[in-house]
Motif scaffolding. Structure first.
Motif, PDB file in Angstrom:
ATOM      1  N   TRP A  18       0.812  -1.253  -0.044  1.00 44.00           N
ATOM      2  CA  TRP A  18       0.254  -0.143   0.031  1.00 44.00           C
ATOM      3  C   TRP A  18       0.862   1.092  -0.078  1.00 44.00           C
ATOM      4  N   MET A  19       0.443   2.514  -0.575  1.00 43.55           N
ATOM      5  CA  MET A  19       1.106   3.288  -1.129  1.00 43.55           C
ATOM      6  C   MET A  19       0.486   4.719   0.190  1.00 43.55           C
ATOM      7  N   ALA A  20       1.021   5.399   0.337  1.00 45.18           N
ATOM      8  CA  ALA A  20       0.595   6.690   0.530  1.00 45.18           C
ATOM      9  C   ALA A  20      -0.126   8.011  -0.770  1.00 45.18           C
ATOM     10  N   PHE A  21      -1.365   8.255   0.001  1.00 43.37           N
ATOM     11  CA  PHE A  21      -1.639   8.887  -1.841  1.00 43.37           C
ATOM     12  C   PHE A  21      -1.269   9.722  -1.865  1.00 43.37           C
ATOM     13  N   SER A  22       0.078  11.026  -1.024  1.00 41.53           N
ATOM     14  CA  SER A  22       0.966  11.671  -1.488  1.00 41.53           C
ATOM     15  C   SER A  22       2.134  11.357  -2.363  1.00 41.53           C
ATOM     16  N   ASP A  23       2.986   9.702  -2.147  1.00 40.89           N
ATOM     17  CA  ASP A  23       3.745   9.379  -2.565  1.00 40.89           C
ATOM     18  C   ASP A  23       3.330   8.960  -4.002  1.00 40.89           C
ATOM     19  N   VAL A  24       1.933   8.705  -4.925  1.00 36.48           N
ATOM     20  CA  VAL A  24       1.947   8.840  -5.930  1.00 36.48           C
ATOM     21  C   VAL A  24       1.124   9.859  -6.918  1.00 36.48           C
ATOM     22  N   GLU A  25       2.073   9.486  -8.181  1.00 39.88           N
ATOM     23  CA  GLU A  25       1.700  10.485  -8.494  1.00 39.88           C
ATOM     24  C   GLU A  25       0.863   9.845 -10.108  1.00 39.88           C
ATOM     25  N   CYS A  26      -0.031  10.482 -10.527  1.00 37.51           N
ATOM     26  CA  CYS A  26      -1.028  10.392 -11.613  1.00 37.51           C
ATOM     27  C   CYS A  26       0.035   9.463 -12.961  1.00 37.51           C
ATOM     28  N   SER A  27      -0.143   8.414 -13.591  1.00 33.84           N
ATOM     29  CA  SER A  27       0.600   7.965 -14.449  1.00 33.84           C
ATOM     30  C   SER A  27      -0.025   8.201 -15.517  1.00 33.84           C
ATOM     31  N   GLY A  28      -0.793   8.824 -16.074  1.00 33.36           N
ATOM     32  CA  GLY A  28      -1.178   9.228 -17.360  1.00 33.36           C
ATOM     33  C   GLY A  28      -2.567   9.785 -16.979  1.00 33.36           C
ATOM     34  N   PHE A  29      -2.983  10.228 -18.636  1.00 36.45           N
ATOM     35  CA  PHE A  29      -4.195  11.124 -18.372  1.00 36.45           C
ATOM     36  C   PHE A  29      -5.202  10.321 -17.777  1.00 36.45           C
ATOM     37  N   PRO A  30      -6.257  11.201 -17.057  1.00 37.45           N
ATOM     38  CA  PRO A  30      -7.832  11.056 -16.765  1.00 37.45           C
ATOM     39  C   PRO A  30      -8.334  11.116 -17.743  1.00 37.45           C
ATOM     40  N   GLN A  31      -9.406   9.617 -18.285  1.00 42.57           N
ATOM     41  CA  GLN A  31      -9.923   9.650 -19.534  1.00 42.57           C
ATOM     42  C   GLN A  31     -10.900  10.253 -20.294  1.00 42.57           C
ATOM     43  N   HIS A  32     -11.927  10.774 -19.141  1.00 45.56           N
ATOM     44  CA  HIS A  32     -12.590  12.151 -19.954  1.00 45.56           C
ATOM     45  C   HIS A  32     -12.056  13.718 -20.277  1.00 45.56           C
ATOM     46  N   MET A  33     -10.639  13.374 -19.658  1.00 48.49           N
ATOM     47  CA  MET A  33      -9.815  14.719 -20.111  1.00 48.49           C
ATOM     48  C   MET A  33      -8.957  15.305 -20.882  1.00 48.49           C
ATOM     49  N   GLY A  34      -7.811  13.405 -21.475  1.00 50.73           N
ATOM     50  CA  GLY A  34      -6.956  13.856 -22.309  1.00 50.73           C
ATOM     51  C   GLY A  34      -5.601  14.241 -22.485  1.00 50.73           C
ATOM     52  N   PRO A  35      -5.012  14.079 -23.357  1.00 52.06           N
ATOM     53  CA  PRO A  35      -3.655  14.688 -22.840  1.00 52.06           C
ATOM     54  C   PRO A  35      -3.276  15.977 -22.557  1.00 52.06           C
ATOM     55  N   ASN A  36      -5.411  17.238 -22.399  1.00 57.21           N
ATOM     56  CA  ASN A  36      -5.609  18.896 -21.848  1.00 57.21           C
ATOM     57  C   ASN A  36      -6.127  18.432 -20.753  1.00 57.21           C
ATOM     58  N   ALA A  37      -5.621  17.715 -20.175  1.00 56.40           N
ATOM     59  CA  ALA A  37      -6.113  18.215 -18.434  1.00 56.40           C
ATOM     60  C   ALA A  37      -4.799  18.623 -17.896  1.00 56.40           C
ATOM     61  N   PRO A  38      -5.741  19.501 -16.718  1.00 59.41           N
ATOM     62  CA  PRO A  38      -4.715  20.812 -16.474  1.00 59.41           C
ATOM     63  C   PRO A  38      -3.965  19.806 -15.261  1.00 59.41           C
ATOM     64  N   SER A  39      -2.582  20.424 -15.214  1.00 59.87           N
ATOM     65  CA  SER A  39      -1.415  20.607 -14.837  1.00 59.87           C
ATOM     66  C   SER A  39      -1.710  19.898 -13.776  1.00 59.87           C
ATOM     67  N   GLU A  40      -2.547  20.485 -12.373  1.00 55.80           N
ATOM     68  CA  GLU A  40      -2.504  19.931 -11.647  1.00 55.80           C
ATOM     69  C   GLU A  40      -2.940  18.868 -10.973  1.00 55.80           C
ATOM     70  N   LEU A  41      -3.012  18.237 -11.467  1.00 54.05           N
ATOM     71  CA  LEU A  41      -3.865  16.902 -10.839  1.00 54.05           C
ATOM     72  C   LEU A  41      -1.947  15.903 -11.820  1.00 54.05           C
TER      73      LEU A  41
END
Length: 690
Positions: free
Chosen positions: A605-628
Motif C-alpha cells: 500500500w502506498m500513501a496517496f501523497s507518494d503516488v503521481e498520476c501515471s497518465g491522463f484521466p479518461q474524460h480529460m485526455g492530454p489536455n488535463a490540468p497540470s495540477e492533476l
C-alpha cells in the motif's frame, strides 16, 4: 422448519428482555464471557463438471464469523433548502444551500459533499456486531432460509428493538399471501418516553410512530473507503425483509415509508407468489434479456431475449449462508446454462470476488461472461476491468420503478412543469401514483421523489446474485453491457491485455489502451526453473537477484529489463499458480483477504501523497490540468462529484484515518514498474484452456 408460531414479537419489550436474559447468559451475551453460539458446519458443494466448467473460480465460501453492520435510523435527504439539518457542520457559513431541482444542478453537486448521513449520528447511527446478533439469537426468524449465524434485515431490526427504548418492533404472523412475516414499528422520536399514535404531518418528516406497518429499509451499496457514491443511500428494497441478507460490511437504513410505497412493495411479493402458483409450483425464470446499449430497461428495440422458460434448481453454492434448496438469482442463471444445452441459447460464466481493493466486502460470485451472438463478433463477451455486466431481476410490472434520470435532486415542481418534465423525462416516472390522464399531484410527485429517486433500487440493487433469495421465480433477469465506467471514474490506467481493446473495438470497449504490452508465452521458455530452484514460488526475483550480478558469465551481458515477468520469458513462471481467466485489474481482488505475497510494489500500500498520476484521466485526455499530476493520486482530484464526496485536499482524503489514506501498488491511476497490472500477472499466471 420455519418458526411460524413465534410469540415473543407480540410481548411487551420488558417481558421480551426478561425472556432473553437467560438465553443471552447461556449464549455468551453481555453478562457472560462465553463465546457466542458456533456457526453450523458448512456442507461441501458438489457440482457436476458441466456446471463447474462455467466458473473461472470456485472457492470455499465462508460468511464472516465476525464483522460490523452499519445501521442508519430515519429518512435521508440531501443537503438542500428545507433539509438544512442534513448539512454537515463543516459547511462554510457563507455557503448558499441550493434548492433541489435540475436548474440548480451545479450548486446541488457542490453541496453534496456536505451531506450528512443522519440528523444526529449520536442517536440515529449505530454499528452492530455480528457476534452480538448471534449472542442475542442463534437462529434467524426465517430458519427455513438461513443457516445458523446468518441474519436478515428483519432480524436486525428486531435486535435493535431489543437494545433501544425508543424503537420497538413487534413480529406478527406469517403472511401466506406474501410468504413473509408481518411486523409493526413504534418509534419515540421526540424522546418523551411514549409511543404516540400520532403520525408525522407528512410521512417524510421525522415524527412519532405507534404500531406502524409502514416501515422499510434501503441499502447503501458501499463502495468502500475510497468511494462514496451519492445515490447509495437510496437503494429502495422490494425484497422481503425476512429474506434480505445482512452481513459484514452491510450498510442499511431503517426508515418510515408512505402507505403507497408499502403497498407497492407488498404487491411485488403477492405477484411473485401468484407467479409460482401459475407455474404449478415450479420455480421458473421466464426469460433472460440482453441489452448492449445499457438503456436501463427503456428502449425496447435494444433489448433481446437470449434464454426462455428456465426451470430453476438449487445448486447450493452458498451453503455458508442458505439452507439446502434455497433458490438465488445465481441459481437461475446457472440453470439457464442447462437450458442452453438443449436450446442452443446463451451461456454464462462466473467467478468469485473477495474483499475488494476499495475495502468493499463483496465475498460473492459474480457473472463475468455471456456467450451469445448478440454480444459481438466472437460470440463471447467477458467483463474486463470497469467494463462489465450489470443486471436487474424481478417482475415486469416493477422494472422501471426507479427514476433513472440523471441530474440533481428534482422537486415536485419539476414534475408539474411540462417543459422540465418532458426534457428530463420525468413525465414517465411513478405511473402508479398518477391520475388516469397521466397527471400527478404535488403531494404524489414529492412522494415519488422521496422514495424512488436514485439510479438503483427495486429490481436493480447493488447486491450480488448469490445473495438474493428468489424462491418464487421471476419473470426476467436483465443483463446490460456497461461500457462507460472507465470514463465515469476518470481512470488513467486501463490495465488491459484485451486484444479487442488494443485493436480499437470502441463499441464494446470505448476506453482504449495507449500501447500493447507483449505477453510472453512461458511454455516456450528456453531455461525454465524447476522445484530445485532455491527461490521456487517466490515471485520477486530481486529479493535474491539484482541485474548487476546475474548473467555476467553468460551470453547475455546485460538485462534489457529487470522486471520479474521479463525474467519469466526465459525462465518460466517459477511455480506460479494457474490464473482464472481475468485479463485486467488483478489488484481489484488481490489486495485484502486475497492479497499477493512477495510481489514487490504490487504487494504494498502506498500513501496517496507518494503516488503521481501515471497518465491522463479518461474524460480529460492530454489536455488535463497540470495540477492533476502533482503529489497525490489523480484518483483523488477528479472533478466528478458522484465519484468522491469530499475530494483529496493535498493532505487527507475524506477525513479517513491515516491507515486508509492509501492506494495499492497497482491501481486505476498508477502502475508499478516491476509488477504492472495485468501484464506481469498474465505472463506468469496462465489461464488453463478448458
Amino acid at each position: 422448519m420455519m418458526n411460524k408460531n413465534l410469540k415473543y414479537g407480540n410481548l411487551k419489550k420488558t417481558t421480551f428482555a426478561m425472556m432473553l436474559l437467560p438465553l443471552m447468559t447461556a449464549c455468551g451475551g453481555s453478562d457472560s464471557n462465553d463465546a457466542p453460539p458456533p456457526v453450523s458446519e458448512i456442507p461441501e458443494v458438489e457440482l457436476p463438471d458441466e456446471i463447474r466448467n462455467h466458473f473461472d473460480l470456485i472457492v470455499d465460501t465462508e460468511t464472516a464469523v465476525d464483522g460490523t453492520i452499519e445501521v442508519y435510523l430515519g429518512r435521508w435527504f440531501p443537503c438542500m433548502k428545507g433539509h438544512e439539518d442534513m448539512c454537515s457542520s463543516d459547511m462554510p457559513e457563507d455557503f448558499e444551500v441550493p434548492d433541489a431541482g435540475f436548474k440548480n444542478g451545479e450548486a446541488f453537486a457542490t453541496a453534496s459533499k456536505y451531506n450528512m448521513r443522519t440528523r444526529d449520528d449520536s442517536k440515529y447511527y449505530m454499528e452492530v456486531q455480528l457476534s452480538d446478533l448471534r449472542a442475542w439469537q442463534e437462529q434467524a426468524v426465517r430458519d427455513d432460509i438461513f443457516m445458523p449465524g446468518n441474519y436478515s434485515a428483519l432480524d436486525l431490526m428486531m435486535y435493535i428493538s431489543s437494545i433501544r427504548d425508543d424503537f420497538e418492533v413487534k413480529l406478527g404472523g406469517f403472511n401466506e399471501a406474501r410468504q413473509s412475516y408481518d411486523f409493526t414499528v413504534s418509534f419515540d422520536a421526540d424522546g418523551d418516553g411514549t409511543f404516540d399514535n400520532a403520525p408525522a404531518t407528512h410521512y417524510s418528516h421525522w415524527g412519532d410512530y405507534q404500531d406502524s406497518d409502514s416501515w422499510g429499509v434501503t441499502l447503501s451499496h458501499g463502495g468502500g473507503d475510497m468511494l462514496n457514491d451519492f445515490n447509495g443511500y437510496l437503494e429502495t428494497v422490494y425484497d422481503r425483509l425476512d429474506e434480505t441478507l445482512v452481513r459484514d460490511g452491510s450498510q442499511i437504513r431503517i426508515q418510515p415509508v408512505s402507505e403507497a410505497y408499502r403497498d407497492r412493495v407488498w404487491q411485488t411479493h403477492i405477484d411473485e407468489v401468484n407467479f409460482k402458483a401459475s407455474n404449478g409450483g415450479k420455480v421458473i425464470l421466464k426469460e433472460i434479456t440482453l441489452d448492449m446499449e445499457d438503456t436501463d430497461g427503456y428502449g425496447d428495440e435494444f433489448i433481446k431475449t437470449i434464454a426462455q422458460d428456465v426451470e430453476v434448481k438449487a445448486y447450493n453454492l452458498r451453503p455458508d449462508i442458505y439452507r439446502p434448496g434455497v433458490i438465488t438469482s445465481l441459481d437461475m442463471v446457472i440453470s439457464a446454462n442447462e437450458t442452453a444445452k438443449e436450446a442452443g441459447s446463451a451461456e454464462f460464466g462466473f467467478t468469485f470476488w473477495p474483499t475488494l481493493s476499495t475495502g468493499s466486502k463483496l465475498g460473492s460470485y459474480v457473472m463475468n461472461q455471456i456467450s451469445h451472438p448478440e454480444v459481438g463478433p466472437s460470440n463471447k463477451l467477458r467483463a474486463e476491468g470497469l467494463d462489465g455486466w450489470n443486471y436487474a431481476a424481478g417482475m415486469n410490472e416493477y422494472t422501471l420503478d426507479i427514476i433513472v434520470t440523471q441530474g440533481s435532486w428534482p422537486t415536485a415542481q419539476d414534475f408539474l412543469d411540462p417543459e422540465i418534465a418532458a426534457e428530463f423525462e420525468l413525465d414517465r416516472e411513478c405511473s402508479w401514483l398518477r391520475e388516469s390522464d397521466g397527471s400527478i399531484t404535488e403531494i404524489k410527485a414529492k412522494e415519488c421523489i422521496d422514495h424512488w429517486y436514485g439510479t438503483f433500487g427495486g429490481n436493480k440493487l447493488h447486491v450480488a446474485m448469490d445473495n438474493m433469495v428468489r424462491n418464487h421465480g421471476m419473470e426476467y433477469i436483465y443483463f446490460s453491457w456497461v461500457k462507460k465506467m472507465f470514463l465515469v471514474y476518470n481512470v488513467s490506467e486501463v490495465n488491459s491485455v484485451n486484444e479487442a481493446r488494443l485493436m480499437g473495438d470502441t463499441y464494446r470497449f470505448p476506453a482504449q489502451v495507449e500501447k500493447a504490452e507483449k505477453i510472453a508465452d512461458i511454455s516456450k521458455a528456453i531455461a525454465p526453473l524447476t522445484e530445485e530452484h532455491f527461490g521456487w514460488n517466490i515471485a520477486d526475483c530481486q529479493l535474491c537477484h539484482s541485474k548487476d550480478d546475474i548473467h555476467k558469465s553468460k551470453a547475455v551481458d546485460t538485462l534489457e529489463r529487470d522486471e520479474p515477468y521479463f525474467c519469466a520469458s526465459c525462465h518460466g513462471g517459477n511455480g506460479a499458480p494457474e490464473a482464472h481467466g481475468e485479463t485486467a485489474r488483478c489488484f481489484w481482488c488481490h489486495s485484502e483477504d486475497k492479497a499477493m505475497q512477495n510481489h514487490g510494489e504490487a504487494s504494498q500500500w502506498m500513501a496517496f501523497s507518494d503516488v503521481e498520476c501515471s497518465g491522463f484521466p479518461q474524460h480529460m485526455g492530454p489536455n488535463a490540468p497540470s495540477e492533476l499530476f502533482g503529489p497525490g493520486s489523480c484518483a483523488d482530484q477528479v472533478d466528478k462529484p458522484n465519484v468522491v464526496k469530499q475530494n483529496w485536499d493535498g493532505s487527507k482524503y475524506n477525513d479517513l484515518p491515516a491507515g486508509r489514506q492509501q492506494s495499492f501498488g497497482n491501481s486505476d491511476w498508477y502502475n508499478t514498474e516491476s509488477f504492472p497490472d495485468p501484464y506481469s500477472c498474465v505472463t506468469c499466471h496462465v489461464t488453463p484452456k478448458k
